[in-house]
Design a protein around this motif. Sequence first.
Motif, PDB file in Angstrom:
ATOM      1  N   THR A  26       0.830  -1.206   0.000  1.00 34.82           N
ATOM      2  CA  THR A  26       0.000   0.000   0.000  1.00 34.82           C
ATOM      3  C   THR A  26       0.859   1.250   0.000  1.00 34.82           C
ATOM      4  OG1 THR A  26      -1.819  -1.118   1.129  1.00 34.82           O
ATOM      5  CG2 THR A  26      -1.761   1.287   1.271  1.00 34.82           C
ATOM      6  N   TRP A  27       1.852   1.282   0.865  1.00 38.31           N
ATOM      7  CA  TRP A  27       2.707   2.463   0.960  1.00 38.31           C
ATOM      8  C   TRP A  27       3.552   2.649  -0.296  1.00 38.31           C
ATOM      9  CZ3 TRP A  27       4.804   4.325   6.248  1.00 38.31           C
ATOM     10  CH2 TRP A  27       3.785   4.321   7.186  1.00 38.31           C
ATOM     11  N   THR A  28       3.986   1.553  -0.891  1.00 44.23           N
ATOM     12  CA  THR A  28       4.771   1.651  -2.121  1.00 44.23           C
ATOM     13  C   THR A  28       3.931   2.232  -3.247  1.00 44.23           C
ATOM     14  OG1 THR A  28       6.140  -0.233  -1.469  1.00 44.23           O
ATOM     15  CG2 THR A  28       6.107   0.337  -3.811  1.00 44.23           C
ATOM     16  N   TYR A  29       2.689   1.802  -3.339  1.00 44.18           N
ATOM     17  CA  TYR A  29       1.779   2.330  -4.361  1.00 44.18           C
ATOM     18  C   TYR A  29       1.562   3.833  -4.149  1.00 44.18           C
ATOM     19  CZ  TYR A  29      -2.551   3.148  -6.961  1.00 44.18           C
ATOM     20  OH  TYR A  29      -3.507   3.660  -7.797  1.00 44.18           O
ATOM     21  N   GLN A  30       1.348   4.243  -2.897  1.00 46.31           N
ATOM     22  CA  GLN A  30       1.133   5.658  -2.601  1.00 46.31           C
ATOM     23  C   GLN A  30       2.377   6.482  -2.914  1.00 46.31           C
ATOM     24  OE1 GLN A  30      -0.054   5.508   1.521  1.00 46.31           O
ATOM     25  NE2 GLN A  30      -2.196   5.029   1.044  1.00 46.31           N
ATOM     26  N   PHE A  31       3.534   5.944  -2.586  1.00 44.91           N
ATOM     27  CA  PHE A  31       4.774   6.667  -2.864  1.00 44.91           C
ATOM     28  C   PHE A  31       4.975   6.853  -4.361  1.00 44.91           C
ATOM     29  CE2 PHE A  31       9.277   6.696  -3.956  1.00 44.91           C
ATOM     30  CZ  PHE A  31       9.729   7.754  -3.186  1.00 44.91           C
ATOM     31  N   ALA A  32       4.732   5.804  -5.136  1.00 46.09           N
ATOM     32  CA  ALA A  32       4.960   5.858  -6.580  1.00 46.09           C
ATOM     33  C   ALA A  32       4.110   6.927  -7.247  1.00 46.09           C
ATOM     34  CB  ALA A  32       4.672   4.486  -7.198  1.00 46.09           C
ATOM     35  N   ALA A  33       2.950   7.227  -6.674  1.00 46.08           N
ATOM     36  CA  ALA A  33       2.041   8.209  -7.263  1.00 46.08           C
ATOM     37  C   ALA A  33       2.277   9.625  -6.739  1.00 46.08           C
ATOM     38  CB  ALA A  33       0.595   7.796  -6.991  1.00 46.08           C
ATOM     39  N   SER A  34       3.281   9.819  -5.886  1.00 43.54           N
ATOM     40  CA  SER A  34       3.487  11.115  -5.242  1.00 43.54           C
ATOM     41  C   SER A  34       4.371  12.042  -6.065  1.00 43.54           C
ATOM     42  CB  SER A  34       4.113  10.916  -3.859  1.00 43.54           C
ATOM     43  OG  SER A  34       5.450  10.458  -3.987  1.00 43.54           O
ATOM     44  N   GLN A  89      11.117   4.743   5.224  1.00 42.75           N
ATOM     45  CA  GLN A  89      12.478   4.637   4.717  1.00 42.75           C
ATOM     46  C   GLN A  89      12.673   3.367   3.893  1.00 42.75           C
ATOM     47  OE1 GLN A  89      14.561   5.052   8.422  1.00 42.75           O
ATOM     48  NE2 GLN A  89      14.477   7.288   8.371  1.00 42.75           N
ATOM     49  N   LEU A  90      12.033   2.281   4.284  1.00 39.34           N
ATOM     50  CA  LEU A  90      12.121   1.055   3.494  1.00 39.34           C
ATOM     51  C   LEU A  90      11.468   1.248   2.130  1.00 39.34           C
ATOM     52  CD1 LEU A  90      12.803  -1.924   3.119  1.00 39.34           C
ATOM     53  CD2 LEU A  90      10.651  -2.486   4.297  1.00 39.34           C
ATOM     54  N   VAL A  91      10.308   1.878   2.097  1.00 38.13           N
ATOM     55  CA  VAL A  91       9.635   2.140   0.820  1.00 38.13           C
ATOM     56  C   VAL A  91      10.483   3.070  -0.034  1.00 38.13           C
ATOM     57  CG1 VAL A  91       7.618   3.239  -0.234  1.00 38.13           C
ATOM     58  CG2 VAL A  91       7.325   1.687   1.711  1.00 38.13           C
ATOM     59  N   PHE A  92      11.079   4.088   0.583  1.00 39.37           N
ATOM     60  CA  PHE A  92      11.969   4.988  -0.136  1.00 39.37           C
ATOM     61  C   PHE A  92      13.125   4.206  -0.756  1.00 39.37           C
ATOM     62  CE2 PHE A  92      15.879   7.442  -0.239  1.00 39.37           C
ATOM     63  CZ  PHE A  92      15.508   8.625  -0.865  1.00 39.37           C
ATOM     64  N   LEU A  93      13.752   3.348   0.041  1.00 40.21           N
ATOM     65  CA  LEU A  93      14.901   2.587  -0.441  1.00 40.21           C
ATOM     66  C   LEU A  93      14.528   1.698  -1.624  1.00 40.21           C
ATOM     67  CD1 LEU A  93      17.783   1.451  -0.262  1.00 40.21           C
ATOM     68  CD2 LEU A  93      16.933  -0.145   1.485  1.00 40.21           C
ATOM     69  N   THR A  94      13.482   0.915  -1.489  1.00 45.32           N
ATOM     70  CA  THR A  94      13.117   0.001  -2.571  1.00 45.32           C
ATOM     71  C   THR A  94      12.676   0.772  -3.809  1.00 45.32           C
ATOM     72  OG1 THR A  94      10.864  -0.212  -1.664  1.00 45.32           O
ATOM     73  CG2 THR A  94      12.490  -1.841  -0.977  1.00 45.32           C
ATOM     74  N   SER A  95      12.058   1.932  -3.613  1.00 40.17           N
ATOM     75  CA  SER A  95      11.641   2.746  -4.751  1.00 40.17           C
ATOM     76  C   SER A  95      12.847   3.336  -5.470  1.00 40.17           C
ATOM     77  CB  SER A  95      10.703   3.861  -4.286  1.00 40.17           C
ATOM     78  OG  SER A  95       9.531   3.322  -3.698  1.00 40.17           O
ATOM     79  N   VAL A  96      13.851   3.790  -4.725  1.00 42.75           N
ATOM     80  CA  VAL A  96      15.074   4.304  -5.348  1.00 42.75           C
ATOM     81  C   VAL A  96      15.782   3.190  -6.116  1.00 42.75           C
ATOM     82  CG1 VAL A  96      17.388   5.210  -4.893  1.00 42.75           C
ATOM     83  CG2 VAL A  96      15.412   6.212  -3.744  1.00 42.75           C
ATOM     84  N   LEU A  97      15.810   1.994  -5.557  1.00 42.09           N
ATOM     85  CA  LEU A  97      16.422   0.870  -6.268  1.00 42.09           C
ATOM     86  C   LEU A  97      15.683   0.592  -7.582  1.00 42.09           C
ATOM     87  CD1 LEU A  97      17.157  -1.491  -3.248  1.00 42.09           C
ATOM     88  CD2 LEU A  97      18.855  -0.387  -4.723  1.00 42.09           C
ATOM     89  N   THR A  98      14.367   0.715  -7.554  1.00 43.83           N
ATOM     90  CA  THR A  98      13.591   0.544  -8.783  1.00 43.83           C
ATOM     91  C   THR A  98      13.930   1.633  -9.796  1.00 43.83           C
ATOM     92  OG1 THR A  98      11.756  -0.536  -7.624  1.00 43.83           O
ATOM     93  CG2 THR A  98      11.261   0.469  -9.757  1.00 43.83           C
ATOM     94  N   MET A  99      14.021   2.883  -9.331  1.00 43.35           N
ATOM     95  CA  MET A  99      14.360   3.993 -10.214  1.00 43.35           C
ATOM     96  C   MET A  99      15.754   3.825 -10.801  1.00 43.35           C
ATOM     97  SD  MET A  99      12.929   7.178  -7.937  1.00 43.35           S
ATOM     98  CE  MET A  99      11.243   7.232  -7.345  1.00 43.35           C
TER      99      MET A  99
END
Length: 249
Positions: A26-34, A89-99
């Motif tokens: 849920t948090w990853t989805y919200q972050f991706a749309a921010s 911070q975990l969502v941030f980290l995994t999202s940066v790795l995806t980017m």
Amino acid sequence: MAPRRKSQIPTLEALSLSEITAEYKTWTYQFAASPFAASLALIIEREMPPPHTLPLTQCLCLGLGNFAQGSVYPGEPESNKRRYRSLHQLVFLTSVLTMLGQKHSPISPNAVYLQDPDFSPVERAFLQDGLGYTVLSDPDAYAKMTPTTFLFAPCVPHWVRVRALEVALPGLYVSVDVEMDLERMGSGYKCPLTKASVQDTFGRLRDVTRVRRLPDGEGDDWEEWVDVTSMRWMRGRTRSATAAWVFDG
């Protein structure tokens, strides 16, 4: 007059593996749309040096904290905030790795290492079995540091980061900015390391990197750790004839 009752602060219960998996998604989805995520992706795509001059082959995360445990101090707002911050911070980290995988240097999940002696069994299981990462015991992570490491060390004491930086200066550093660390070292400085050694290590990192503050997270439910965190990357390096890394400028 009857005494005023204090407002009740909810006590967080520990999350199961299935619950943390659902919350993370849920948090990853919200972050991706921010807007925060969109700005961060542009920094990686347009401002970081290209992979051939800034290779990144692995990621090391220090001190992520507990993102699935219950309230450490029931009734204390800071206790609950810590869990939310760690999950942010975990969502941030995994999202940066995806980017990075999409716009820069893909880093394989089995080359992502995390170290925090406080991880619970559920958190270890989620990181290792759910995300495919490797959880290391303290202090094994420090030996993993290389010039091609992406070091993510949010909200950890500066001497923890210095121990890693003394092994090698990373290609990408995301943490409390070293300028802020250096400004804090006044006459009342206390640390397991000498003040001179800390200043030397942070100074070396500052001198060979370019800095970029994280985007403004206001309105995206990102906490105050974002406001004191910056990205630092090596200015760009090429291989010399002796296979050593040489800074371009």
